[in-house]
Every structure is written in C-alpha cells, then in structure tokens.
Design a protein around this motif. Structure first.
Motif, PDB file in Angstrom:
ATOM      1  N   ARG A 426       0.834  -1.200   0.000  1.00 19.36           N
ATOM      2  CA  ARG A 426       0.000   0.000   0.000  1.00 19.36           C
ATOM      3  C   ARG A 426       0.869   1.252   0.000  1.00 19.36           C
ATOM      4  O   ARG A 426       0.541   2.253  -0.656  1.00 19.36           O
ATOM      5  CB  ARG A 426      -0.911  -0.022   1.231  1.00 19.36           C
ATOM      6  CG  ARG A 426      -1.986   1.055   1.244  1.00 19.36           C
ATOM      7  CD  ARG A 426      -2.989   0.770   2.342  1.00 19.36           C
ATOM      8  NE  ARG A 426      -3.974   1.834   2.480  1.00 19.36           N
ATOM      9  CZ  ARG A 426      -4.980   1.820   3.355  1.00 19.36           C
ATOM     10  NH1 ARG A 426      -5.130   0.772   4.168  1.00 19.36           N
ATOM     11  NH2 ARG A 426      -5.844   2.822   3.419  1.00 19.36           N
ATOM     12  N   ALA A 427       2.001   1.203   0.708  1.00 19.20           N
ATOM     13  CA  ALA A 427       2.908   2.350   0.727  1.00 19.20           C
ATOM     14  C   ALA A 427       3.463   2.626  -0.663  1.00 19.20           C
ATOM     15  O   ALA A 427       3.589   3.787  -1.076  1.00 19.20           O
ATOM     16  CB  ALA A 427       4.039   2.109   1.718  1.00 19.20           C
ATOM     17  N   GLU A 428       3.794   1.566  -1.408  1.00 16.47           N
ATOM     18  CA  GLU A 428       4.304   1.764  -2.764  1.00 16.47           C
ATOM     19  C   GLU A 428       3.217   2.342  -3.661  1.00 16.47           C
ATOM     20  O   GLU A 428       3.475   3.228  -4.489  1.00 16.47           O
ATOM     21  CB  GLU A 428       4.823   0.455  -3.347  1.00 16.47           C
ATOM     22  CG  GLU A 428       5.474   0.644  -4.714  1.00 16.47           C
ATOM     23  CD  GLU A 428       5.887  -0.651  -5.367  1.00 16.47           C
ATOM     24  OE1 GLU A 428       7.059  -0.768  -5.795  1.00 16.47           O
ATOM     25  OE2 GLU A 428       5.025  -1.557  -5.466  1.00 16.47           O
ATOM     26  N   ALA A 429       1.986   1.842  -3.499  1.00 16.58           N
ATOM     27  CA  ALA A 429       0.874   2.378  -4.289  1.00 16.58           C
ATOM     28  C   ALA A 429       0.650   3.854  -3.983  1.00 16.58           C
ATOM     29  O   ALA A 429       0.196   4.614  -4.849  1.00 16.58           O
ATOM     30  CB  ALA A 429      -0.395   1.578  -4.008  1.00 16.58           C
ATOM     31  N   LEU A 463      -4.470  11.699   5.242  1.00 24.12           N
ATOM     32  CA  LEU A 463      -3.069  11.762   5.666  1.00 24.12           C
ATOM     33  C   LEU A 463      -2.198  12.233   4.504  1.00 24.12           C
ATOM     34  O   LEU A 463      -2.187  11.600   3.431  1.00 24.12           O
ATOM     35  CB  LEU A 463      -2.599  10.387   6.144  1.00 24.12           C
ATOM     36  CG  LEU A 463      -1.118  10.265   6.516  1.00 24.12           C
ATOM     37  CD1 LEU A 463      -0.776  11.216   7.663  1.00 24.12           C
ATOM     38  CD2 LEU A 463      -0.772   8.828   6.897  1.00 24.12           C
ATOM     39  N   VAL A 464      -1.485  13.331   4.720  1.00 26.18           N
ATOM     40  CA  VAL A 464      -0.587  13.880   3.700  1.00 26.18           C
ATOM     41  C   VAL A 464       0.816  13.956   4.282  1.00 26.18           C
ATOM     42  O   VAL A 464       1.014  14.484   5.388  1.00 26.18           O
ATOM     43  CB  VAL A 464      -1.042  15.281   3.235  1.00 26.18           C
ATOM     44  CG1 VAL A 464      -0.074  15.833   2.180  1.00 26.18           C
ATOM     45  CG2 VAL A 464      -2.462  15.225   2.684  1.00 26.18           C
ATOM     46  N   LEU A 465       1.782  13.419   3.541  1.00 27.17           N
ATOM     47  CA  LEU A 465       3.184  13.486   3.933  1.00 27.17           C
ATOM     48  C   LEU A 465       3.926  14.408   2.984  1.00 27.17           C
ATOM     49  O   LEU A 465       3.766  14.305   1.756  1.00 27.17           O
ATOM     50  CB  LEU A 465       3.847  12.104   3.899  1.00 27.17           C
ATOM     51  CG  LEU A 465       3.250  10.991   4.764  1.00 27.17           C
ATOM     52  CD1 LEU A 465       4.090   9.726   4.623  1.00 27.17           C
ATOM     53  CD2 LEU A 465       3.155  11.408   6.221  1.00 27.17           C
ATOM     54  N   MET A 478      -1.781   9.884   1.248  1.00 19.69           N
ATOM     55  CA  MET A 478      -1.807   8.454   1.568  1.00 19.69           C
ATOM     56  C   MET A 478      -3.246   7.954   1.502  1.00 19.69           C
ATOM     57  O   MET A 478      -4.106   8.385   2.291  1.00 19.69           O
ATOM     58  CB  MET A 478      -1.237   8.213   2.966  1.00 19.69           C
ATOM     59  CG  MET A 478       0.201   8.676   3.181  1.00 19.69           C
ATOM     60  SD  MET A 478       1.416   7.724   2.242  1.00 19.69           S
ATOM     61  CE  MET A 478       1.834   8.911   0.952  1.00 19.69           C
ATOM     62  N   GLN A 479      -3.516   7.056   0.557  1.00 19.28           N
ATOM     63  CA  GLN A 479      -4.866   6.514   0.377  1.00 19.28           C
ATOM     64  C   GLN A 479      -5.104   5.289   1.254  1.00 19.28           C
ATOM     65  O   GLN A 479      -4.223   4.509   1.458  1.00 19.28           O
ATOM     66  CB  GLN A 479      -5.076   6.142  -1.106  1.00 19.28           C
ATOM     67  CG  GLN A 479      -4.851   7.301  -2.065  1.00 19.28           C
ATOM     68  CD  GLN A 479      -6.012   8.284  -2.088  1.00 19.28           C
ATOM     69  OE1 GLN A 479      -7.026   8.081  -1.409  1.00 19.28           O
ATOM     70  NE2 GLN A 479      -5.860   9.362  -2.836  1.00 19.28           N
TER      71      GLN A 479
END
Length: 479
Positions: A426-429, A463-465, A478-479
């Motif tokens: 999910r992090a890669e997506a 969530l925005v990084l 982040m979805q």
C-alpha cells in the motif's frame, strides 16, 4: 660582489629552490657584507649547512624511535564495490526495459586503519572508508595483504570495526583522549592519496569540536597535522606512541581534494572505544540512549518570555510518554542549559550530546524552569532505530521508517527516512519510495523518529506526507 649582485643571487635562488632557502641565503649574504665588506665566500657557508646532530651535548629530538613502534599498527585499507551502470543513467523505466545493456563496474577506493587488538585482530577505521564495499582488504606495513572481515559500523559517528587473521600483528595502545590539551603535540599516520604510509605532525588545535555540517554526531579533536584524502581511518598518536584519535576528515572550502589547510579532525579514542565495544557486544550495531523529548533553540524572544539572562539553551517543546525525560520530571517549557556539565547552547548541541551517550547512562541536567535553576537526573533509555509503517497507520503499510542519518541533519534536514518499501504494498501504491525523507505531516509536528511515531496518536482522516526526494519537495496523499 656588490650588495645588488648578492640580492640578485638570492632572488634567483628563491625562484629555483623556494622562499625559505633563499631567505636564509640572502640573510647570510647581506649580514657579512654589512660587517665585513670584503668577507670571503667561505664565511657564509655555515648558514646553509645541515643541522648539527648534537646541540649543547644533547642529541636533537626525533620522532623516529616512537614511530618505529607506531607504524606497524597502521594499515592501508583497500575496498571494492560492484555496481551496475546503465547507459540510461538512473531512469527507472528504461533500466527495466533494457537490463541487458547494463554493465558491471568495480569501484575501488583507499583509506587507512589502525590495529587496536593484535590478539583478536581488530582494526578500527572510518565507516565512510568501507561503506557499501563488497570486498575489503588490508595491507600491513610489512607488505602482507589480508582479507578483512566486517564486524560492524556506526554511520553517525563514522566508526567501523574489522577483523583480520594473521600472526605477529602489532596493536596501538589507546590513551585517554580526555587528557588531551590544546597545544599538545600529535602525529597523524595514514595512507594519503594512496601513495603509501605517510607521517605528519602538528598540535592539538581544539578539543570537543562540533557543529561541522554533514559529519554526524561530533566530538572531534582538531589538529593542524596534515590529514588528506586517504588518511581517513588512520591513527592520531601522542608523543608516547599511544592512540588518541582516529583521523576522519579535513576541512577545505575548495573541497577535500584541494588538500590540507591545517584543519583536520579526528574521532577521540574515548568515543571510538565506546563504539567499538558496542559493535562487538551488539552484533555490529550501536544502540543509543535518548532522553525522549523534542526541543528548539532559545532565541531572544523566548529568553525574554522565560526570564532568561541570555538567549541560549534548548527549550523543551514535547516530552514523550514513558521516556527517560518524563521519568526524570522534565516538563514542556523547561530550558536545558547543560548536561553532565557540558554546555548546551541549543537544540543541535543537545541532540549531539544525546547521540554520544549509551543506553543506561545517567545524565545530570541543569534546567531553568520559570526562570529558576533546577537539577534533574535522567537515565537514558534505548532509542528505537526503525518502525514499521503499519504500526503507525494502515495507509503506510509496507514502508519502514528509520531515524534520519545524522549527517543529513547536520546538512540542515529534519524528519525521518523511508528505509524500505515493499513491492506491491500500500505504501508503494501511495508513491512512497526508499530513501525519501519525510519532513512534515498533517498528523502532527515532529523532528525525529520518536516524534513521528507520537504524531500518530490521533491519525487524521486524510493523511498527507511532505517528502524530499532527490533534493525536491513533494506532497503525497496516503490513500
């Protein structure tokens, strides 16, 4: 010969042999001319003669006997690293499309090291000397070349430990670097520019030096002994032939390859010994202690608001639950002025102090609370090295977040490092990539790994990084 002729001769010699020799000869020519205009040429010969072997019945001092014991313990370190080079550079799409066009290349580099335990074959060097190497070999002063086994390293203090197996090794005894004083004579031994073992000398210019950009946690010995590329990892010794430091860096605004300008730095043996012990005991890694707080510099405005006589110190902005600072009674708004008697001028100084301490170390803090002095004692607890993203938020599943390397902090960054990203996760997506630096988040404020974790106490709906990748900032949803 007239005075003008003699001066012309001196200037000619200066062009041929350098200013020092010519100055000595010119003084020898002019002084006899003033005292005895017709003095014969033979009268000036002693001014250019070699130094006498004995003065007032005493032989001239020499470092040679001491160095005869030191140099066998200083080694040359040769590393090889295999890398794949593509004609498409770093373009990930074309590199995947045409992998057959990539070629293997071997990068080689040279450095230095110091044998500190002859029986077990331990060799200290710098982390940056062996970083990323696939093969490391060590050449002894007697010409033997040996394969080196990697024991462990600590990038943030630039200390690495290797092991070699061979009979008849010579080790250097470690002195107490804390006893060094400014003005003490020191000698640097290493392999600068790969030309072979070389000795330079100088004095201790400063101790406890810090605040140098890009060099991790710092407590350097500064010396004017020449330290050039290739000297890294070599020995800094006192006049007794005892190791007082590991040469690590030289400073030159024109770059390290420009050569030495009298600003060299060495890791003191007190720190190197501590790191070495941890690398041996902890399977090649260093476990650091931490207070578990965040702070910021005290500026003039904060100093006035808190009733401080001067703008210095680190004001506490957050104390993490269950931390050493919380157990010691540290509160938000406290100003830390010193730790174990060491002056703390700001946030970076406090962070540097923490980074040089071991787990379980007791720290005496000189604090100002509401303008009044207060003494607190904290026992440092283990500092986590990494967190899985899933522990923080499901949207970060597949990513691992680690403490930002201190050399990046010294270069002006703050935040956390994306240590790894699993393929298909999910992090890669969500477009997170390995080596991204997360510098901000709408989950909350943070400066380091504990702060990043604490900011997820109440995760936001969206969530925005904010990251830095390749020197450029970007915002990722982040979805």
């Amino acid at each position: 010969m007239t005075t003008a002729s003699k001066t012309l001769l001196a200037l000619t010699l200066a062009a041929a042999f350098g200013g020092f020799a010519a100055t000595a000869i010119r003084e020898g020519l002019e002084a006899p001319a003033r005292a005895e205009p017709s003095a014969p040429a033979a009268a000036i010969a002693p001014t250019v003669a070699a130094l006498p072997a004995v003065v007032s019945g005493q032989p001239l001092p020499s470092l040679a006997p001491m160095l005869a014991k030191v140099t066998p313990a200083v080694v040359s370190v040769h590393t090889k690293q295999r890398v794949r080079v593509s004609p498409f550079g770093n373009d990930p799409i074309f590199r995947r499309m045409f992998p057959e066009l990539s070629q293997e290349r071997i990068n080689e580099s040279l450095g230095s090291g110091v044998i500190v335990d002859a029986q077990r074959g331990y060799v200290l060097t710098n982390h940056h000397v062996i970083e990323g190497a696939d093969e490391v070999s060590v050449t002894l002063a007697d010409g033997r070349t040996l394969t080196a086994e990697f024991v462990g390293s600590d990038p943030d203090t630039d200390v690495a430990l290797m092991r070699i197996k061979a009979p008849n090794l010579t080790a250097l005894p470690m002195a107490d670097s804390g006893a060094l004083r400014v003005g003490d004579f020191v000698v640097a031994v290493g392999n600068p520019f790969g030309i072979g073992q070389t000795v330079t000398s100088g004095i201790v210019s400063a101790v406890g030096r810090s605040g140098l950009r890009g060099l991790g946690f710092q407590n350097f010995i500064q010396t004017d002994a020449s330290i050039n590329p290739g000297n890294s990892g070599g020995a800094l010794v006192n006049l007794n032939g005892e190791l007082v430091g590991i040469n690590t860096a030289s400073f030159n605004p024109r770059g390290s390859m420009a050569g030495n300008i009298g600003l060299g730095f060495a890791i003191p043996t007190s720190l190197a010994r501590n790191i070495m012990g941890q690398l041996i005991a902890n399977n090649g890694v260093v476990i650091r202690g931490t207070l578990g707080l965040e702070s910021q510099d005290v500026d003039a405005r904060i100093a006035q608001a808190l009733g401080l006589p001067e703008a210095r110190g680190a004001v506490v902005t957050q104390v993490f639950s269950g931390s050493a600072a919380a157990a010691a009674g540290v509160k938000v708004g406290d100003v830390i002025l010193s730790a174990n008697g060491e002056r703390i001028d700001g946030r970076d100084a406090l962070r540097n102090f923490e980074g040089l301490q071991a787990v379980g170390g007791r720290i005496a803090l000189d604090v100002r609370r509401d303008g009044k002095p207060l003494q607190l004692t904290a026992t440092l607890r283990a500092q986590p090295k990494a967190f899985a993203g899933l522990e923080l938020d499901p949207r970060l599943n597949g990513a691992t977040f680690a403490e930002l390397p201190e050399r990046l902090r010294q270069a002006g960054l703050s935040g956390v490092l994306v240590e790894s990203v699993e393929r298909g996760s999910r992090a890669e997506a969500n477009r997170l990539r390995k080596d991204d630096v997360v510098i901000a988040s709408n989950a909350g404020n943070f400066e380091d790994l504990p702060g990043f974790r604490a900011s997820f106490t109440q995760a936001p709906a969206q969530l925005v990084l904010r990251i830095v990748r390749g020197g450029r900032p970007a915002d990722l949803l982040m979805q």
